[in-house]
Scaffold this active site. Structure first.
Site, PDB file in Angstrom:
ATOM      1  N   ARG A  78       0.830  -1.203   0.000  1.00  0.00           N
ATOM      2  CA  ARG A  78       0.000   0.000   0.000  1.00  0.00           C
ATOM      3  C   ARG A  78       0.856   1.240   0.000  1.00  0.00           C
ATOM      4  NH1 ARG A  78      -3.545   0.421   4.788  1.00  0.00           N
ATOM      5  NH2 ARG A  78      -1.567  -0.076   5.748  1.00  0.00           N
ATOM      6  N   SER A 129       8.186  -4.852   6.598  1.00  0.00           N
ATOM      7  CA  SER A 129       8.004  -5.793   7.707  1.00  0.00           C
ATOM      8  C   SER A 129       8.753  -7.104   7.531  1.00  0.00           C
ATOM      9  CB  SER A 129       6.521  -6.058   7.894  1.00  0.00           C
ATOM     10  OG  SER A 129       5.846  -4.829   7.878  1.00  0.00           O
ATOM     11  N   ASP A 179       6.368  -3.244  10.842  1.00  0.00           N
ATOM     12  CA  ASP A 179       4.928  -3.048  11.083  1.00  0.00           C
ATOM     13  C   ASP A 179       4.554  -3.143  12.562  1.00  0.00           C
ATOM     14  OD1 ASP A 179       5.473  -5.749  11.057  1.00  0.00           O
ATOM     15  OD2 ASP A 179       3.713  -6.325   9.902  1.00  0.00           O
TER      16      ASP A 179
HETATM   17  P1  ADP Z   1      -0.313  -8.666   6.546  1.00  0.00           P
HETATM   18  O1  ADP Z   1       0.051  -9.426   7.757  1.00  0.00           O
HETATM   19  O2  ADP Z   1      -0.003  -9.395   5.328  1.00  0.00           O
HETATM   20  O3  ADP Z   1       0.129  -7.261   6.573  1.00  0.00           O
HETATM   21  P2  ADP Z   1      -3.036  -8.953   7.313  1.00  0.00           P
HETATM   22  O4  ADP Z   1      -2.854  -8.565   8.702  1.00  0.00           O
HETATM   23  O5  ADP Z   1      -4.231  -8.434   6.611  1.00  0.00           O
HETATM   24  O6  ADP Z   1      -1.854  -8.557   6.406  1.00  0.00           O
HETATM   25  O7  ADP Z   1      -3.066 -10.523   7.278  1.00  0.00           O
HETATM   26  C1  ADP Z   1      -3.372 -11.213   6.126  1.00  0.00           C
HETATM   27  C2  ADP Z   1      -3.404 -12.670   6.473  1.00  0.00           C
HETATM   28  O8  ADP Z   1      -4.463 -12.939   7.353  1.00  0.00           O
HETATM   29  C3  ADP Z   1      -3.647 -13.546   5.284  1.00  0.00           C
HETATM   30  O9  ADP Z   1      -2.418 -13.988   4.785  1.00  0.00           O
HETATM   31  C4  ADP Z   1      -4.409 -14.711   5.835  1.00  0.00           C
HETATM   32  O10 ADP Z   1      -3.517 -15.718   6.200  1.00  0.00           O
HETATM   33  C5  ADP Z   1      -5.022 -14.199   7.083  1.00  0.00           C
HETATM   34  N1  ADP Z   1      -6.467 -14.019   6.950  1.00  0.00           N
HETATM   35  C6  ADP Z   1      -7.160 -13.465   5.942  1.00  0.00           C
HETATM   36  N2  ADP Z   1      -8.476 -13.490   6.192  1.00  0.00           N
HETATM   37  C7  ADP Z   1      -8.618 -14.078   7.405  1.00  0.00           C
HETATM   38  C8  ADP Z   1      -9.726 -14.397   8.223  1.00  0.00           C
HETATM   39  N3  ADP Z   1     -10.965 -14.132   7.844  1.00  0.00           N
HETATM   40  N4  ADP Z   1      -9.484 -14.984   9.397  1.00  0.00           N
HETATM   41  C9  ADP Z   1      -8.233 -15.273   9.791  1.00  0.00           C
HETATM   42  N5  ADP Z   1      -7.160 -15.009   9.064  1.00  0.00           N
HETATM   43  C10 ADP Z   1      -7.339 -14.423   7.889  1.00  0.00           C
HETATM   44 MG    MG Z   2       0.145  -5.743   7.849  1.00  0.00          MG
END
Ligand code: ADP
Ligand code: MG
Length: 630
Positions: free
Chosen positions: A252, A315, A369
């Site tokens: 982003r 991150s 992060d």
């Molecule tokens: P990042 O850690 O990549 O910055 P997020 O915090 O949005 O981003 O986490 C994304 C991850 O969360 C995805 O890779 C997936 O494994 C998990 N995820 C996505 N949707 C769900 C959900 N509904 N419940 C639990 N885990 C989820």
């Molecule tokens: Mg994140």
């Protein structure tokens, strides 16, 4: 009951699974309307009693009316506890009537709520033909449909249920019992005792110390990286900032406007995909892509040519020597771009900006992060000294006393340490609790042997652990009729979001089955129950392990400050934490249990990586300014 000697019910199982139920009517003669009503009353009454006793009536239907089978045998046939399901009120008065209208319930004076399992929906009621002229079947269908309008009950004609059925009950019961034992054995691997969790807490604490000490830092698995973030926002920060968030599912670019005074932050952001070939291509390609995205964003925001300070949320584990220098130690979470490890990520970004030669940006800070998350919450709650991520990956940062950080000169004040705790266990210290399934997931990953704790606790891997268990249970003949489908063999089909869906309390078993069907996994009702249990065991262990790690850090903070009791806030971000129905609660419970002398508040961070990066940039700018003036 005057009529039940006319009736025989028994549990029937096809040759494969025993999820079908048989209600067998052996009545040779007339079956009057009156008798039918009495029978139904009796039947429903027994179901009700059993449902109330066991809290799960999924398969009670048949058992209750079978006087020839000892109830202890039948217990094995009752599926394991499923979450409480919406009640169905049974009502029967004279002729049955739709269950909507308030009516006198059958046999008792007050309505009784029966937590009848949704497995009803899969139930097949079989019956034996009665006198053909009699409209019995029609009535049976009608009444049952009225009583349970939400259930799709199929009726199946049985040829010779009574003898065959009775004989099968025992066989089925013992088989189910044996299978249950096997399933429980697998699930037990994921159930950690309090002692085991305390052990994890202790080991994590020890690894923190290794990471902080000069002698052991380089070999430590929990890297404890100084971030050069020393000050928390004080509310005077203001201005416009650009922020980048790289390190998970999405990339982003954000514009963050901070106005003086707490809580007044406005953000605009755009999500860009990072194609797999770029994630795993060359470093130059990756950074060129990033700069392309920045250019698009500036264009989109009408900011072409603007020279803004930029905070880069990156991150991945980075070794920092100042706030705007970060050498990538190694990629995690599915990234694999070449020529990056060992390089300064800020330099690589600067060079890519130069190559493009279209705009200039003042890169002020490179931020993990977790640190951004802590900062964001710290902006609102001065007690916030910890940042936690439970998303694609798992990581934590916290404010450490400078005197404890041997790698950085000076003893005064505090500095934020990015623990990179995902690597905890890479020296084998938690191998005693790693299961064969964890090992399989590790072997199939991009970085085998690395990030062992992360692979047990984060979104990128939980679904994969579940898939490995399902494969094994299927091999053992305990699931999916023993058939491992192509789908189940496909890596990554079982995403962690399905765990959230399947484990949702609001979801009926029928819906669980539908999810599995959408995944291409053709399941029976019992399969759905087992899959739900597997998901629960995996996510529960993840939350508990994460809680044990968190307990280690809050206890350390308490001891370092010489406090009897510590009140502390943890800023948390990550989709696993936010969307999983039980993860956050279990995490909180575990911390409470393992760090009883700390009052830990978990605070959801609203977009830690974006807002936090801007805040850190703002603080860094403020400090720069102050230095210049002195
Ligand atoms: P990042 O850690 O990549 O910055 P997020 O915090 O949005 O981003 O986490 C994304 C991850 O969360 C995805 O890779 C997936 O494994 C998990 N995820 C996505 N949707 C769900 C959900 N509904 N419940 C639990 N885990 C989820
Ligand atoms: Mg994140």
């Amino acid at each position: 009951m005057c009529s039940h000697h006319y009736l025989r019910t028994s549990l029937f199982s096809g040759p494969v699974r025993c999820s079908r139920l048989l209600v067998h009517f052996a009545s040779p003669g007339q079956f009057s309307k009156k008798l039918w009503q009495i029978y139904l009353k009796y039947l429903l009454g027994t179901i009700q009693t059993l449902a109330l006793q066991t809290q799960k009536a999924n398969f009670c239907f048949g058992h209750t009316c079978s006087p020839s089978v000892p109830s202890s045998t039948l217990v094995a046939l009752v599926p394991p506890p499923v979450s409480p399901l919406p009640p169905i009120v049974w009502q029967l008065k004279g002729r049955t009537q739709p269950s909507k209208a308030p009516q006198e319930p059958h046999s008792t004076a007050t309505p009784v709520s029966v937590p009848v399992g949704q497995a009803w929906a899969f139930m097949t009621v079989a019956y034996f033909a009665i006198a053909p002229a009699f409209r019995y079947p029609k009535r049976l269908h009608k009444v049952v449909r009225r009583l349970v309008p939400n259930c799709d009950v199929r009726f199946l004609l049985s040829e010779s249920g009574s003898t065959k059925g009775a004989a099968m009950v025992t066989a089925v019961a013992s088989r189910v019992q044996a299978q249950r034992k096997q399933i429980d054995k697998v699930l037990a691997l994921f159930q950690l005792t309090r002692e085991q969790l305390e052990d994890v807490r202790g080991k994590m604490r020890a690894e923190f110390e290794y990471g902080l000490k000069k002698d052991t830092h380089l070999t430590a698995t929990v890297k404890m990286l100084p971030t050069y973030v020393c000050g928390m926002p004080d509310g005077t920060e203001k201005g416009k900032f650009l922020a980048l968030d790289l390190g998970g599912t999405n990339f982003r670019v954000l514009l963050v406007k901070i106005r003086s005074g707490r809580r007044s932050v406005r953000m605009y952001n755009k999500i860009f995909a990072i194609p797999l070939e770029i994630m795993q291509g060359t470093g130059e390609e990756l950074f060129d892509h990033i700069v392309q995205c920045i250019a698009d964003f500036l264009d989109y925001m009408g900011l072409k040519g603007a020279q803004l300070p930029l905070g880069f949320t990156f991150s991945f584990p980075c070794r920092q020597t100042s706030i705007d220098k970060g050498t990538l130690i190694e990629w995690t979470k599915g990234f694999k771009a070449t020529d990056c490890e060992g390089e300064d990520m800020v330099d690589m970004l600067r060079e890519a900006i130069k190559r493009r030669n279209e705009f200039d940006l003042d890169i002020v800070a490179v931020v993990n992060d977790t640190v951004g998350t802590m900062m964001t919450c710290g902006h609102e709650d001065p007690n916030c000294e910890i940042g936690l991520i439970a998303g694609t990956g798992s990581n934590m940062c916290y404010m450490e006393e400078m005197r404890n950080i041997e790698l950085v000169e000076g003893d005064e004040g505090k500095m934020c340490i990015n623990t990179e705790w995902g690597g905890f266990g890479d020296n084998g210290c938690i191998d005693d609790i790693r299961t064969q399934y964890d090992k399989k997931v590790d072997e199939g990953s991009l970085n085998p042997g690395k990030q062992r704790y992360e692979k047990m606790t984060s979104g990128m891997y939980l679904g994969e652990i579940v898939r490995q268990i399902l494969i094994d249970l299927t091999k053992q003949g305990l699931l999916f009729r023993g058939q491992i489908s192509e789908r189940l063999r496909t890596r990554g089909i079982f995403e962690t979001k399905f765990l959230s869906q399947i484990e949702s309390d609001r979801l009926a078993l029928l819906q669980v089955r539908r999810i599995l069907q959408q995944l291409g996994l053709d399941s029976t009702c019992e399969d759905s129950i087992v899959v739900k249990e597997v998901c629960g065991a995996v996510s529960r262990r993840a939350a508990q392990l994460c809680g044990a790690g968190l307990a280690a850090v809050v206890e350390k903070r308490r001891e370092d400050q010489g406090l009897e009791y510590l009140k502390i806030t943890v800023g948390v971000d990550g989709t696993l934490y936010k969307l999983h129905p039980h993860f956050s609660r279990i995490l909180q419970e575990t911390v409470k249990e393992l760090a009883p002398r700390c009052d830990v508040t978990l605070m959801l961070s609203e977009d830690g990586s974006g807002k936090g990066a801007a805040l850190i940039t703002a603080v860094a700018k403020r400090l720069q300014q102050a230095q210049k003036e002195n």
